[in-house]
Design an enzyme around this catalytic site. Structure first.
Site, PDB file in Angstrom:
ATOM      1  N   GLU A   1       0.828  -1.212   0.000  1.00 14.48           N
ATOM      2  CA  GLU A   1       0.000   0.000   0.000  1.00 14.48           C
ATOM      3  C   GLU A   1       0.860   1.259   0.000  1.00 14.48           C
ATOM      4  O   GLU A   1       0.853   2.015   0.963  1.00 14.48           O
ATOM      5  CB  GLU A   1      -0.948  -0.027   1.205  1.00 14.48           C
ATOM      6  CG  GLU A   1      -0.346  -0.679   2.424  1.00 14.48           C
ATOM      7  CD  GLU A   1      -1.319  -0.953   3.548  1.00 14.48           C
ATOM      8  OE1 GLU A   1      -2.398  -1.512   3.281  1.00 14.48           O
ATOM      9  OE2 GLU A   1      -0.990  -0.596   4.686  1.00 14.48           O
TER      10      GLU A   1
ATOM     11  N   ARG B   1       3.310   7.591  -0.948  1.00 19.18           N
ATOM     12  CA  ARG B   1       4.301   8.585  -1.354  1.00 19.18           C
ATOM     13  C   ARG B   1       4.929   8.247  -2.705  1.00 19.18           C
ATOM     14  O   ARG B   1       5.109   9.133  -3.543  1.00 19.18           O
ATOM     15  CB  ARG B   1       5.394   8.638  -0.288  1.00 19.18           C
ATOM     16  CG  ARG B   1       6.371   9.790  -0.442  1.00 19.18           C
ATOM     17  CD  ARG B   1       7.575   9.598   0.475  1.00 19.18           C
ATOM     18  NE  ARG B   1       7.227   9.284   1.836  1.00 19.18           N
ATOM     19  CZ  ARG B   1       7.047  10.170   2.802  1.00 19.18           C
ATOM     20  NH1 ARG B   1       7.176  11.446   2.542  1.00 19.18           N
ATOM     21  NH2 ARG B   1       6.746   9.784   4.029  1.00 19.18           N
TER      22      ARG B   1
ATOM     23  N   CYS C   1       3.786  33.647  10.389  1.00 17.63           N
ATOM     24  CA  CYS C   1       4.449  34.341  11.490  1.00 17.63           C
ATOM     25  C   CYS C   1       5.109  33.336  12.408  1.00 17.63           C
ATOM     26  O   CYS C   1       4.612  33.055  13.504  1.00 17.63           O
ATOM     27  CB  CYS C   1       3.435  35.159  12.273  1.00 17.63           C
ATOM     28  SG  CYS C   1       3.077  36.657  11.425  1.00 17.63           S
ATOM     29  N   GLU C   2       6.175  32.764  11.934  1.00  9.71           N
ATOM     30  CA  GLU C   2       6.876  31.754  12.705  1.00  9.71           C
ATOM     31  C   GLU C   2       8.236  31.547  12.058  1.00  9.71           C
ATOM     32  O   GLU C   2       8.317  31.278  10.853  1.00  9.71           O
ATOM     33  CB  GLU C   2       6.036  30.459  12.665  1.00  9.71           C
ATOM     34  CG  GLU C   2       6.608  29.379  13.488  1.00  9.71           C
ATOM     35  CD  GLU C   2       5.578  28.321  13.894  1.00  9.71           C
ATOM     36  OE1 GLU C   2       4.381  28.639  14.083  1.00  9.71           O
ATOM     37  OE2 GLU C   2       6.001  27.173  14.015  1.00  9.71           O
TER      38      GLU C   2
ATOM     39  N   TYR D   1       9.280  17.671  10.059  1.00  9.46           N
ATOM     40  CA  TYR D   1      10.263  16.580  10.021  1.00  9.46           C
ATOM     41  C   TYR D   1      11.663  17.048   9.607  1.00  9.46           C
ATOM     42  O   TYR D   1      12.548  16.217   9.423  1.00  9.46           O
ATOM     43  CB  TYR D   1       9.847  15.504   8.999  1.00  9.46           C
ATOM     44  CG  TYR D   1       8.408  15.083   9.032  1.00  9.46           C
ATOM     45  CD1 TYR D   1       7.874  14.444  10.152  1.00  9.46           C
ATOM     46  CD2 TYR D   1       7.575  15.297   7.931  1.00  9.46           C
ATOM     47  CE1 TYR D   1       6.553  14.043  10.163  1.00  9.46           C
ATOM     48  CE2 TYR D   1       6.258  14.886   7.938  1.00  9.46           C
ATOM     49  CZ  TYR D   1       5.752  14.261   9.058  1.00  9.46           C
ATOM     50  OH  TYR D   1       4.446  13.857   9.070  1.00  9.46           O
TER      51      TYR D   1
HETATM   52  N1  LLP Z   1      -0.022   1.990   4.999  1.00 13.42           N
HETATM   53  C1  LLP Z   1      -0.102   2.431   6.261  1.00 13.42           C
HETATM   54  C2  LLP Z   1      -0.763   1.604   7.269  1.00 13.42           C
HETATM   55  C3  LLP Z   1       0.423   3.683   6.599  1.00 13.42           C
HETATM   56  O1  LLP Z   1       0.329   4.100   7.844  1.00 13.42           O
HETATM   57  C4  LLP Z   1       1.040   4.475   5.596  1.00 13.42           C
HETATM   58  C5  LLP Z   1       1.570   5.783   5.920  1.00 13.42           C
HETATM   59  C6  LLP Z   1       1.088   3.973   4.289  1.00 13.42           C
HETATM   60  C7  LLP Z   1       0.559   2.717   4.029  1.00 13.42           C
HETATM   61  C8  LLP Z   1       1.708   4.735   3.152  1.00 13.42           C
HETATM   62  O2  LLP Z   1       3.052   4.985   3.363  1.00 13.42           O
HETATM   63  P1  LLP Z   1       3.953   5.638   2.208  1.00 13.42           P
HETATM   64  O3  LLP Z   1       4.076   4.623   1.097  1.00 13.42           O
HETATM   65  O4  LLP Z   1       3.287   6.864   1.748  1.00 13.42           O
HETATM   66  O5  LLP Z   1       5.252   5.895   2.874  1.00 13.42           O
HETATM   67  N2  LLP Z   1       3.086  12.461   7.082  1.00 13.42           N
HETATM   68  C9  LLP Z   1       4.355  11.771   6.857  1.00 13.42           C
HETATM   69  C10 LLP Z   1       4.154  10.346   6.436  1.00 13.42           C
HETATM   70  C11 LLP Z   1       3.295   9.543   7.369  1.00 13.42           C
HETATM   71  C12 LLP Z   1       3.006   8.186   6.845  1.00 13.42           C
HETATM   72  C13 LLP Z   1       1.837   7.584   7.532  1.00 13.42           C
HETATM   73  N3  LLP Z   1       1.500   6.287   7.086  1.00 13.42           N
HETATM   74  C14 LLP Z   1       5.152  12.547   5.824  1.00 13.42           C
HETATM   75  O6  LLP Z   1       4.745  13.615   5.399  1.00 13.42           O
HETATM   76  O7  LLP Z   1       6.236  12.115   5.443  1.00 13.42           O
END
Ligand code: LLP
Length: 438
Positions: A291, A294, A362-363, A335
């Site tokens: 799944e 990104r 404003c930060e 991050y």
């Molecule tokens: N499956 C589950 C259960 C997840 O929690 C996530 C992401 C994904 C799939 C997808 O992951 P990806 O392939 O996108 O890495 N906000 C953070 C990323 C948080 C990811 C949360 N879970 C950022 O901006 O980097």
């Protein structure tokens, strides 16, 4: 590396995406502007789907938390992927725009009764149960409700793997809020409890070790652990798990030094381990689901800003400010994420000046990029920041009452508005003033 999908520098020296000159996009839609390259997004869906399908019975879900809107839902559906949703809101949106519910996986570490009921009412493909509380709640809802079929559940397993990524994006380590912990026996207890549930069908195991991960070893190691666990379950209970969801997490290029593996290498890291273990442990090869979010949406998106004010701290730093910031991209502040950028209207010119790109909030922490090399940026130039397709729009805010940008989907020289730019009226939409204060 940052020019992906259909992006290129055109004959006018401008950045082009989906056959649209970014200077024209800005004239038409203004800034800040999120731009999504439809073909790039589709290529990523296809590349991943093919790489996994070539190695065994696989399913690819798109993690909708990265970027979700009606256009994306239709594209994901057409490309034959499933959808990973993590809240009632994402589930509702998917269903509202007609996404096939049997292809949906519902995640979350604290799903409410209402959300679970909604998932059942929509006949959601699979519910990924995160903990004992949810298991009993779901069993109780099914026992008391008018449910026609036993819902398929996956159990989220926390394997105790520390994938090398930002602390906030690690989810596979033992000390995590997610899932049934493997090393301390909680996962086995969870499986046994699930097998006792007469209204639920245990379909598979799920795990997700984190996000923006480059080390393929982490995926390989986790796949082996999960296969060992399937063997242990079979030994203790006689039940053989036939589905394995290995989550997402594949890292993409944001900045020099980021070296994403190919789709094929990523698929190999999981599939080779699964095949080998299935043979060694005398198990049927499970169907593998992944799944990614990104890896599909991230590289397909850019953000366009207009450069405004400038400030020089003599001998220390030159700042330029743009008309967005941590409200449309909170990732650098949250991050410490780094991004690559260029001036879309001077894309053929080399970087001659080191400047740091500030947002307009404003930060002091509202800095988009430290030390970018750009061709002497001036007010009115268009800054293009790459790889903003994932976790930008979905994590955006109205801090300082800034308005959220518009989003355009580009393909073959056509740019379609898929998200209207917010207006000041939008900010007031849900607000109420008690009579006594009028
Ligand atoms: N499956 C589950 C259960 C997840 O929690 C996530 C992401 C994904 C799939 C997808 O992951 P990806 O392939 O996108 O890495 N906000 C953070 C990323 C948080 C990811 C949360 N879970 C950022 O901006 O980097």
């Amino acid at each position: 590396m940052y020019l992906t999908g259909t992006m290129k520098v055109n004959k006018d020296g401008h950045l082009e995406i989906g056959g649209k000159d970014c200077v024209d996009l800005v004239k038409e839609f203004g800034t800040p502007l999120w731009v999504i390259d439809e073909e790039g997004f589709r290529q990523n869906c296809r590349g991943l789907k093919e790489a996994f399908a070539a190695r065994g019975d696989s399913r690819v879900l798109y993690a909708s938390k990265t970027l979700l809107n009606p256009a994306i839902i239709k594209i994901v559906e057409a490309e034959g992927l499933g959808l990973d949703v993590v809240s009632g809101g994402e589930l509702y949106t998917a269903r509202h725009y007609g996404f096939p519910m049997e292809r949906v996986f519902f995640h979350g570490n604290n799903k409410s009764r209402q959300e679970l009921e909604m998932a059942l009412e929509f006949a959601t493909g699979n519910i990924v149960v995160d903990n004992f509380f949810e298991l009993s709640l779901l069993e109780e809802i099914c026992a008391n409700g008018d449910i026609k079929r036993k819902p398929g559940i996956f159990l989220r397993i926390t394997p105790g793997v520390e994938a090398h990524t930002h602390e906030f994006m690690m989810t596979g380590q033992i000390d995590s809020k997610f899932g049934f912990t493997l090393p301390d026996g909680q996962a086995m207890e969870g499986v046994k409890a699930a097998l006792q549930c007469s209204h639920l069908q245990l379909a598979g195991l799920h795990c997700h070790i984190g996000s923006q991960i480059f080390s393929l070893d982490s995926f390989e190691h986790t796949s082996r652990l999960l296969m060992d666990f399937i063997a242990a379950i079979k030994k203790e209970t006689g039940y053989e798990i036939k589905e394995l969801d290995m989550g997402g997490g594949w890292g993409i290029f944001y900045y020099e030094g980021d070296k994403p593996a190919s789709y094929e290498n990523w698929a190999d890291s999981i599939w080779t381990a699964v095949h080998e273990k299935a043979r060694a442990l005398n198990l049927n090869t499970p169907r593998v689901t992944v799944e990614p979010g990104r890896a599909i949406a991230g590289p397909a998106g850019i953000t366009l800003y207009t450069v405004g004010s400038r400030k020089e701290v003599k001998g220390i730093r030159k700042y330029i400010a743009v008309d967005g910031g941590m409200t449309d991209n909170p990732r650098p502040a949250l991050y410490g994420s780094k991004y690559t950028a260029l001036l879309a209207n001077k894309a053929d010119r080399p970087g001659t000046e080191k400047v740091s790109v500030a947002g307009k909030c404003c930060e002091s922490g509202d800095m988009l990029i430290w030390d970018a090399e750009l061709p002497a940026p001036e007010a009115g130039d268009i800054l293009a920041v790459f790889a903003t397709g994932a976790y930008n729009y979905t994590m955006s805010s109205n801090y300082n009452r800034l308005l959220k940008p518009a989003m355009v989907l580009v393909k073959d020289g056509i740019g379609d508005l898929i998200l209207r730019r917010e207006t000041f009226q939008d900010l007031l939409r849900n607000e109420l003033l008690p009579d006594r204060l009028k």
